[in-house]
Write an enzyme that holds these catalytic residues in place. Structure first.
Site, PDB file in Angstrom:
ATOM      1  N   CYS A 115       0.699  -1.223  -0.057  1.00 33.18           N
ATOM      2  CA  CYS A 115       0.018  -0.114   0.000  1.00 33.18           C
ATOM      3  C   CYS A 115       0.878   1.403   0.112  1.00 33.18           C
ATOM      4  O   CYS A 115       0.511   2.190  -0.665  1.00 33.18           O
ATOM      5  CB  CYS A 115      -0.946   0.001   1.151  1.00 33.18           C
ATOM      6  SG  CYS A 115      -2.068  -1.357   1.139  1.00 33.18           S
ATOM      7  N   HIS A 262      -4.045   6.981   1.137  1.00 32.69           N
ATOM      8  CA  HIS A 262      -4.057   5.690   0.396  1.00 32.69           C
ATOM      9  C   HIS A 262      -5.474   5.068   0.908  1.00 32.69           C
ATOM     10  O   HIS A 262      -6.025   5.162   1.942  1.00 32.69           O
ATOM     11  CB  HIS A 262      -2.883   4.502   1.025  1.00 32.69           C
ATOM     12  CG  HIS A 262      -3.480   3.258   0.985  1.00 32.69           C
ATOM     13  ND1 HIS A 262      -3.830   2.719  -0.403  1.00 32.69           N
ATOM     14  CD2 HIS A 262      -3.607   2.183   1.786  1.00 32.69           C
ATOM     15  CE1 HIS A 262      -3.979   1.491  -0.149  1.00 32.69           C
ATOM     16  NE2 HIS A 262      -3.859   1.303   1.092  1.00 32.69           N
ATOM     17  N   ASN A 292      -9.861  -1.023  -2.205  1.00 34.27           N
ATOM     18  CA  ASN A 292      -8.576  -0.675  -2.113  1.00 34.27           C
ATOM     19  C   ASN A 292      -7.725  -1.374  -3.221  1.00 34.27           C
ATOM     20  O   ASN A 292      -7.586  -2.706  -3.305  1.00 34.27           O
ATOM     21  CB  ASN A 292      -8.150  -1.418  -0.609  1.00 34.27           C
ATOM     22  CG  ASN A 292      -6.809  -1.227  -0.167  1.00 34.27           C
ATOM     23  OD1 ASN A 292      -6.023  -0.835  -0.962  1.00 34.27           O
ATOM     24  ND2 ASN A 292      -6.580  -1.546   0.903  1.00 34.27           N
TER      25      ASN A 292
HETATM   26  O1  UT7 Z   1      -4.395  -1.404   2.790  1.00 32.60           O
HETATM   27  C1  UT7 Z   1      -3.516  -1.949   3.651  1.00 32.60           C
HETATM   28  C2  UT7 Z   1      -4.076  -1.473   5.033  1.00 32.60           C
HETATM   29  N1  UT7 Z   1      -5.602  -2.080   5.257  1.00 32.60           N
HETATM   30  C3  UT7 Z   1      -6.280  -1.391   6.112  1.00 32.60           C
HETATM   31  O2  UT7 Z   1      -6.245  -0.404   6.746  1.00 32.60           O
HETATM   32  C4  UT7 Z   1      -7.541  -2.278   6.609  1.00 32.60           C
HETATM   33  C5  UT7 Z   1      -7.763  -2.009   8.161  1.00 32.60           C
HETATM   34  N2  UT7 Z   1      -8.783  -2.677   8.677  1.00 32.60           N
HETATM   35  C6  UT7 Z   1     -10.038  -2.609   8.404  1.00 32.60           C
HETATM   36  O3  UT7 Z   1     -10.085  -1.855   7.499  1.00 32.60           O
HETATM   37  C7  UT7 Z   1     -11.132  -3.335   8.969  1.00 32.60           C
HETATM   38  O4  UT7 Z   1     -10.486  -4.219  10.224  1.00 32.60           O
HETATM   39  C8  UT7 Z   1     -11.946  -4.488   8.104  1.00 32.60           C
HETATM   40  C9  UT7 Z   1     -12.941  -3.727   7.290  1.00 32.60           C
HETATM   41  C10 UT7 Z   1     -10.952  -5.356   7.306  1.00 32.60           C
HETATM   42  C11 UT7 Z   1     -13.046  -5.381   9.133  1.00 32.60           C
HETATM   43  O5  UT7 Z   1     -13.869  -4.580   9.953  1.00 32.60           O
HETATM   44  P1  UT7 Z   1     -13.802  -4.690  11.288  1.00 32.60           P
HETATM   45  O6  UT7 Z   1     -14.946  -3.734  11.868  1.00 32.60           O
HETATM   46  O7  UT7 Z   1     -12.391  -4.906  11.990  1.00 32.60           O
HETATM   47  O8  UT7 Z   1     -14.451  -6.353  11.389  1.00 32.60           O
HETATM   48  P2  UT7 Z   1     -13.874  -7.668  12.162  1.00 32.60           P
HETATM   49  O9  UT7 Z   1     -12.697  -8.018  11.231  1.00 32.60           O
HETATM   50  O10 UT7 Z   1     -13.838  -7.356  13.422  1.00 32.60           O
HETATM   51  O11 UT7 Z   1     -15.138  -8.830  11.741  1.00 32.60           O
HETATM   52  C12 UT7 Z   1     -16.272  -8.460  12.621  1.00 32.60           C
HETATM   53  C13 UT7 Z   1     -17.336  -9.449  12.261  1.00 32.60           C
HETATM   54  C14 UT7 Z   1     -16.733 -10.831  12.432  1.00 32.60           C
HETATM   55  O12 UT7 Z   1     -17.890 -11.632  12.909  1.00 32.60           O
HETATM   56  P3  UT7 Z   1     -18.147 -11.740  14.281  1.00 32.60           P
HETATM   57  O13 UT7 Z   1     -16.597 -12.805  14.960  1.00 32.60           O
HETATM   58  O14 UT7 Z   1     -18.158 -10.625  15.059  1.00 32.60           O
HETATM   59  O15 UT7 Z   1     -19.177 -12.797  14.452  1.00 32.60           O
HETATM   60  C15 UT7 Z   1     -16.378 -11.208  10.996  1.00 32.60           C
HETATM   61  O16 UT7 Z   1     -16.551 -12.520  10.602  1.00 32.60           O
HETATM   62  O17 UT7 Z   1     -17.654  -9.502  11.002  1.00 32.60           O
HETATM   63  C16 UT7 Z   1     -17.332 -10.434  10.103  1.00 32.60           C
HETATM   64  N3  UT7 Z   1     -16.852 -10.370   8.845  1.00 32.60           N
HETATM   65  C17 UT7 Z   1     -17.844 -10.054   7.696  1.00 32.60           C
HETATM   66  N4  UT7 Z   1     -19.344 -10.108   7.791  1.00 32.60           N
HETATM   67  C18 UT7 Z   1     -19.790  -9.705   6.774  1.00 32.60           C
HETATM   68  C19 UT7 Z   1     -15.751 -10.207   8.430  1.00 32.60           C
HETATM   69  N5  UT7 Z   1     -15.986  -9.835   7.018  1.00 32.60           N
HETATM   70  C20 UT7 Z   1     -17.215  -9.842   6.685  1.00 32.60           C
HETATM   71  C21 UT7 Z   1     -17.885  -9.430   5.552  1.00 32.60           C
HETATM   72  N6  UT7 Z   1     -19.170  -9.569   5.546  1.00 32.60           N
HETATM   73  N7  UT7 Z   1     -17.309  -9.223   4.424  1.00 32.60           N
END
Ligand code: UT7
Length: 335
Positions: A115, A262, A292
């Site tokens: 990135c 980014h 992204n």
């Molecule tokens: O470019 C490189 C740098 N990258 C970044 O900066 C990305 C940084 N991170 C993020 O943007 C966020 O962490 C994400 C968007 C990737 C994820 O969001 P989050 O709010 O951190 O969600 P999470 O990973 O904590 O997941 C929450 C819940 C989980 O379910 P449970 O365990 O709470 O039941 C996941 O399994 O959401 C679930 N989940 C989804 N649900 C529906 C994960 N991905 C999905 C999805 N659709 N696509």
């Protein structure tokens, strides 16, 4: 010592639009979840058989950037190609672009900083121009993510976020010391290398080993992201490295005309916007439409902002990135 400035910009996005609704038909996800957590509404995925590749998209963006710089491909002294999804394991995509652009011999180098790849490449171009070694450097950021994502519910935490596309910039010598790239700031922290990574195939996990294991539960050849850890580090590092750039140049956040972060997550951009007290017209976001695109994201966003007349002569433009490595960086530019 010379200065360097961006003389031309271009972008290329594959035609095929993939909406959140499309994804919800092949995995357990929803438009609501994706928009709420990331801001993304749709992204582009290369259509099989279209002929688009990481190098071809980079070359398409480059042709536009070179033309807008009023140069010809033969004026390019160095190619810097930032990507995490090169066409081949080796050689790098820089030499493939060189061939596509019909440039017989010039140095071509791939930059592997994900990135932050475009910022690393821009800074490298700046250094080569400052020393007088090269006059015109072509910098490309291009990614073909879609073919390598786990498009099942197992991979949804990563696969809904990433999109394909390319952006390019021609960096050229500038005599005016107050114009162009004022400074660049680069950082890495290998401690977190595996928190956003694709481990196999690699020399750590060779292809024959993966094939021999024939293990359908093996996820090592898909990208892995510890989303929450990446998010927490991103908001801190984005803020730090923007401040570092401003302080180096004796500038206050209010001096920023346009911040182009980014495009990792709309929530990260909004956090940074709030932290620096910037208005909506001072931060450019297009993650809603492209997701992204890793090394492609800053040059695509910068090109769009410029095309929309939001990057004007004399403006203070700040570019900033954070991502896998972890790596992060910023560039402070007087347009
Ligand atoms: O470019 C490189 C740098 N990258 C970044 O900066 C990305 C940084 N991170 C993020 O943007 C966020 O962490 C994400 C968007 C990737 C994820 O969001 P989050 O709010 O951190 O969600 P999470 O990973 O904590 O997941 C929450 C819940 C989980 O379910 P449970 O365990 O709470 O039941 C996941 O399994 O959401 C679930 N989940 C989804 N649900 C529906 C994960 N991905 C999905 C999805 N659709 N696509």
């Amino acid at each position: 010592m010379y200065q360097s400035r961006i003389a031309g910009l271009g972008k290329y996005l594959p035609e095929n639009v993939v909406t959140n609704q499309d994804l919800s038909e092949i995995m357990e996800t929803s438009d609501e979840w994706i928009q709420e957590r990331t801001g993304i509404e749709e992204r582009r995925h290369i259509k099989k058989g279209s002929g688009d590749t990481t190098a071809s998209m980079g070359a398409a963006a480059a042709r536009i950037a070179i033309e807008r710089a009023d140069l010809s491909t033969q004026d390019i002294d160095l190619i810097l190609f930032a990507t995490l999804s090169p066409d081949y394991y080796f050689p790098g995509s820089g030499v493939l672009v060189q061939e596509l652009l019909d440039i017989p011999t010039c140095p071509a180098m791939d930059i592997r900083n994900q990135c932050s790849g475009f910022i690393y490449a821009l800074s490298t171009a700046d250094q080569f121009i400052k020393t007088g070694m090269y006059k015109n450097v072509l910098v490309i950021g291009s990614e073909n993510h879609s073919g390598g994502l786990d498009m099942t519910t197992r991979g949804r935490g990563v696969s809904v976020i990433f999109g394909d596309g390319a952006g390019a910039a021609v960096i050229t010598r500038e005599e005016d010391p107050d114009k162009g790239i004022l400074s660049s700031h680069l950082h890495s922290q290998g401690k977190f290398a595996e928190e956003l990574s694709l481990i196999g195939p690699s020399t750590n996990r060779w292809v024959p080993e993966i094939i021999a294991a024939n293990d359908p539960t093996d996820e090592s050849y898909y990208p892995y992201m510890n989303g929450q850890l990446v998010f927490k580090n991103a908001v801190v590092r984005f803020s730090e490295v923007i401040m570092e750039g401003l302080t180096t140049n004796g500038l206050a956040p209010s001096a920023i005309d346009m911040l182009i972060p980014h495009q990792a997550n709309l929530r990260i951009s909004q956090f940074v916007q709030k932290k620096f007290g910037l208005g909506n017209d001072q931060v450019y976001n297009n993650i809603q439409r492209y997701g992204n695109t890793t090394a492609g994201s800053i040059p695509i966003a910068l090109t769009e902002a410029w095309e929309e007349g939001k990057v004007r002569e004399g403006d203070l433009i700040v570019l900033a990135a954070f991502g896998s490595g972890f790596t992060w960086g910023s560039s402070i530019i007087r347009w």
